[in-house]
Design a protein around this motif. Sequence first.
Motif, mmCIF file in Angstrom:
data_model
loop_
_atom_site.group_PDB
_atom_site.id
_atom_site.type_symbol
_atom_site.label_atom_id
_atom_site.label_comp_id
_atom_site.label_asym_id
_atom_site.label_seq_id
_atom_site.Cartn_x
_atom_site.Cartn_y
_atom_site.Cartn_z
ATOM 1 N N UNK A 54 -23.121 30.045 -34.161
ATOM 2 C CA UNK A 54 -21.847 30.414 -34.781
ATOM 3 C C UNK A 54 -21.687 31.938 -34.772
ATOM 4 N N UNK A 55 -20.448 32.386 -34.553
ATOM 5 C CA UNK A 55 -20.117 33.805 -34.638
ATOM 6 C C UNK A 55 -18.897 33.981 -35.535
ATOM 7 N N UNK A 56 -18.815 35.129 -36.176
ATOM 8 C CA UNK A 56 -17.605 35.535 -36.892
ATOM 9 C C UNK A 56 -17.240 36.936 -36.423
ATOM 10 N N UNK A 57 -15.977 37.273 -36.581
ATOM 11 C CA UNK A 57 -15.552 38.637 -36.263
ATOM 12 C C UNK A 57 -14.536 39.104 -37.289
ATOM 13 N N UNK A 58 -14.489 40.417 -37.477
ATOM 14 C CA UNK A 58 -13.424 41.010 -38.274
ATOM 15 C C UNK A 58 -13.025 42.313 -37.610
ATOM 16 N N UNK A 59 -11.802 42.744 -37.912
ATOM 17 C CA UNK A 59 -11.260 43.939 -37.274
ATOM 18 C C UNK A 59 -10.800 44.935 -38.320
ATOM 19 N N UNK A 60 -11.000 46.200 -38.003
ATOM 20 C CA UNK A 60 -10.612 47.265 -38.901
ATOM 21 C C UNK A 60 -9.948 48.378 -38.113
ATOM 22 N N UNK A 61 -8.998 49.043 -38.736
ATOM 23 C CA UNK A 61 -8.355 50.202 -38.119
ATOM 24 C C UNK A 61 -9.230 51.421 -38.286
ATOM 25 N N UNK A 62 -10.021 51.740 -37.276
ATOM 26 C CA UNK A 62 -10.964 52.851 -37.367
ATOM 27 C C UNK A 62 -12.286 52.405 -37.972
ATOM 28 N N UNK A 76 -24.662 42.065 -42.004
ATOM 29 C CA UNK A 76 -23.614 41.969 -43.007
ATOM 30 C C UNK A 76 -23.528 40.541 -43.503
ATOM 31 N N UNK A 77 -22.737 40.338 -44.557
ATOM 32 C CA UNK A 77 -22.525 39.015 -45.135
ATOM 33 C C UNK A 77 -21.027 38.800 -45.279
ATOM 34 N N UNK A 78 -20.564 37.610 -44.935
ATOM 35 C CA UNK A 78 -19.174 37.241 -45.160
ATOM 36 C C UNK A 78 -19.113 36.271 -46.323
ATOM 37 N N UNK A 79 -18.465 36.668 -47.394
ATOM 38 C CA UNK A 79 -18.337 35.861 -48.605
ATOM 39 C C UNK A 79 -16.945 35.225 -48.658
ATOM 40 N N UNK A 80 -16.865 33.995 -49.159
ATOM 41 C CA UNK A 80 -15.575 33.312 -49.230
ATOM 42 C C UNK A 80 -14.760 33.850 -50.406
ATOM 43 N N UNK A 125 -18.564 30.711 -53.615
ATOM 44 C CA UNK A 125 -19.219 29.438 -53.296
ATOM 45 C C UNK A 125 -19.813 29.368 -51.896
ATOM 46 N N UNK A 126 -19.455 30.314 -51.029
ATOM 47 C CA UNK A 126 -19.960 30.297 -49.656
ATOM 48 C C UNK A 126 -20.283 31.722 -49.223
ATOM 49 N N UNK A 127 -21.397 31.875 -48.527
ATOM 50 C CA UNK A 127 -21.746 33.159 -47.937
ATOM 51 C C UNK A 127 -22.390 32.914 -46.585
ATOM 52 N N UNK A 128 -21.970 33.687 -45.607
ATOM 53 C CA UNK A 128 -22.512 33.605 -44.255
ATOM 54 C C UNK A 128 -23.337 34.860 -43.991
ATOM 55 N N UNK A 129 -24.632 34.688 -43.803
ATOM 56 C CA UNK A 129 -25.505 35.810 -43.461
ATOM 57 C C UNK A 129 -25.380 36.077 -41.962
ATOM 58 N N UNK A 130 -25.110 37.323 -41.599
ATOM 59 C CA UNK A 130 -24.818 37.654 -40.206
ATOM 60 C C UNK A 130 -25.651 38.827 -39.708
ATOM 61 N N UNK A 149 -13.384 45.924 -33.511
ATOM 62 C CA UNK A 149 -13.726 44.521 -33.755
ATOM 63 C C UNK A 149 -15.238 44.401 -33.853
ATOM 64 N N UNK A 150 -15.721 43.916 -34.987
ATOM 65 C CA UNK A 150 -17.144 43.723 -35.228
ATOM 66 C C UNK A 150 -17.458 42.233 -35.089
ATOM 67 N N UNK A 151 -18.418 41.903 -34.252
ATOM 68 C CA UNK A 151 -18.822 40.515 -34.056
ATOM 69 C C UNK A 151 -20.253 40.337 -34.564
ATOM 70 N N UNK A 152 -20.465 39.275 -35.331
ATOM 71 C CA UNK A 152 -21.790 38.988 -35.856
ATOM 72 C C UNK A 152 -22.183 37.542 -35.632
ATOM 73 N N UNK A 153 -23.469 37.325 -35.428
ATOM 74 C CA UNK A 153 -23.996 35.966 -35.303
ATOM 75 C C UNK A 153 -24.419 35.477 -36.677
#
Length: 215
Positions: A54-62, A76-80, A125-130, A149-153
């Motif tokens: 599984x991969x997730x990505x997020x994007x930021x301006x700068x 990083x961690x993605x929290x719901x 309730x949910x956290x994805x360790x990346x 764009x940051x991509x994490x596994x």
Amino acid sequence: MFYDAIANDHGLRHDPFKALVVPRPIGWISSLARDGTVNLAPYSYFNAVGSNPHYVLFSSGGYKHSAANIAATKEFVCNLATWDLREQMNLTSAPLPAGVDEMRIAGLTPAPCRLVRPPRVAESPVALECVYTQTLELPADDPDEPNVIIIGKVVGIHIEDAFIRDGLVDAAAMKPIARCGYMDYAVVTEMFSMRRPSAAEAQALLARQTKPAAE
């Protein structure tokens, strides 16, 4: 209406683009600076991409704090973000200076992860360790603020047991929130199911389209 998206000559009070690609899930990203300071920030340019792994990505301006931290520490961690945590999520969007712990500012509890160093939000309730995979830069009108764009596994997943029912995750019970443009958000409280057509049903659809018309 139609408008040239490059010229952005829509003539409306606000750019409508973010209100058109909706609803967008929120990546509530926790990361660590080199000195160990926690950073927590929400990103609505976020989604899951790919599986196995599984991969997730997020994007930021700068290169904002999250992107800079992840570039340095590779985790990083993605929290719901949920309805019950909406106010705390909004607080962590404040433009605070580097070195400020947004988790503490919002009154949230850091919880240790199993496989990465940044903490997760205990109340979520949910956290994805990346672990960091790669960074993509898309051209921007301001060369000093590229679209990063940051991509994490995803290497570890936490799910609160109360939301696992009959072997399935009850996502509606978590009440996840999503961004809808402007200052607007949506909350998921109801879900519906649709079964994807089978291979046999797909062949029947094709046959129906190619069957000659009756004379």
